[in-house]
Design an enzyme around this catalytic site. Structure first.
Site, short mmCIF file in Angstrom:
data_model
loop_
_atom_site.label_atom_id
_atom_site.label_comp_id
_atom_site.label_asym_id
_atom_site.label_seq_id
_atom_site.Cartn_x
_atom_site.Cartn_y
_atom_site.Cartn_z
N HIS A 141 -0.56 0.06 -10.17
CA HIS A 141 -0.87 -0.72 -9.16
C HIS A 141 -1.76 -2.11 -9.91
O HIS A 141 -2.76 -2.03 -10.14
CB HIS A 141 -2.30 0.06 -8.39
N GLU A 168 -3.01 7.64 -4.83
CA GLU A 168 -2.96 7.11 -6.57
C GLU A 168 -4.15 7.41 -7.07
O GLU A 168 -5.44 7.24 -5.89
CB GLU A 168 -2.56 5.77 -6.46
N ARG A 170 1.02 -0.91 0.00
CA ARG A 170 0.02 0.10 0.00
C ARG A 170 1.00 1.14 0.03
O ARG A 170 1.93 1.27 0.70
CB ARG A 170 -0.91 -0.24 1.25
#
Length: 318
Positions: A276, A258, A229
């Site tokens: 991601h 993000e 994360r």
């Protein structure tokens, strides 16, 4: 017989929606803002699935809600306390992305250490005929540290063994059943290794766990990789360490805010950035979708949930 209603929050590929539509009457909203929900639909909804935010406002707007089926393993964006107060069940999709996330960790580590993306730009720019590319670091045989030795951390450790890398780790608790070396803190871990892989859960307890002091301990030949994360790493400290050469490089699949990425990281030639996609493979999304479906079907059938986080109250059939 009519299909149960299912509220889907956020975007999904069409094949994913088709898969859900086989068993449910699917209703979609862009985010967890309940203001646009049809009141009659809100009264009927018992199950919600999302891979993003599920906040108290939406939970309070659904009086019959009995299940939130989270579309990923991490559920830190779900208001767990609001669910617990009402006895609403929560499920997630553990395990389905472990191997692919571990693959991404090594893809980023290799890309940074062996200058894969920088070498690619060098060749494409036509520089090779008149310039020798500088030598790059060796990867195999060098010590690697894993912050968080859960399922993903263990998958990374198994891959590291294939590179003949001594494995060190920091966890909330030592794992004496495993053949790896425990370190008592993130800083102590960084002091022992050349490569530091972040694989621990997100949330308030781990925010900025990798700070300037840990990066300083990693040192100028060190590389940090984050596939967990974004907020676990202090991005300002990381950008400064990259800029000043206090670490060699970074491979990042996740970011603090993000999809917004700090300009300092975008400009860092010694960083490799991904949007991601650690668990973003066709196979893992299909498996995750099937597990989401299995949890929702079990809820409506009154059967035990396959992957409960919160068990919730038994479903009311009135």
């Amino acid at each position: 017989m009519s299909k149960p209603d299912l509220l889907v929050i956020g975007g999904r590929p069409e094949w994913y929606m088709d898969r859900l539509s086989e068993d449910f009457t699917v209703h979609r909203i862009a985010n967890d803002d309940p203001s646009g929900l049809d009141p009659a639909l809100a009264e009927r909804i018992e199950a919600v699935t999302s891979a993003g935010i599920v906040g108290r406002r939406l939970i309070d707007a659904l009086p019959r809600l009995g299940l939130v089926a989270n579309g990923g393993a991490g559920y830190e964006k779900v208001d767990v306390e609001a669910l617990r107060e009402r006895g609403i069940a929560l499920t997630n999709t553990p395990g389905v992305t472990d191997g692919c996330v571990a693959d991404m960790a090594f893809a980023l580590l290799l890309a940074v250490a062996r200058h894969v993306t920088r070498g690619d730009r060098f060749v494409r720019a036509g520089l090779w005929p008149s310039n020798d590319y500088p030598l790059v670091p060796r990867l195999h045989g060098r010590p690697i540290g894993i912050l968080g030795l859960g399922n993903i951390g263990l998958a990374i450790a198994r891959r590291a063994s294939g590179f003949d890398m001594p494995v060190f780790y920091h966890n909330r608790r030592a794992r004496p059943d495993l053949p790896y070396t425990y370190c008592p803190s993130p800083r102590a871990l960084a002091e022992r290794v050349d490569f530091l892989i972040v694989a621990c859960p997100g949330g308030a307890e781990t925010r900025h766990l990798i700070d300037a002091s840990v990066l300083e301990a990693l040192g100028p030949s060190g590389i940090v990789v984050n596939i967990a994360r974004g907020p676990i790493i202090d991005e300002q400290a990381l950008a400064a360490a990259l800029r000043d050469g206090r670490i060699m490089g970074a491979g990042l699949d996740v970011f603090e805010n993000e999809p917004q990425v700090p300009d300092a990281l975008l400009k860092a030639e010694n960083a490799v950035l991904m949007p991601h996609r650690g668990g973003g493979t066709h196979e893992t999304w299909q498996d995750a979708c099937d597990l989401v479906k299995a949890n929702i079907l079990s809820y409506f059938r009154g059967e035990p949930l396959p992957t409960p986080v919160l068990a919730g109250k038994p479903r009311s059939r009135d």
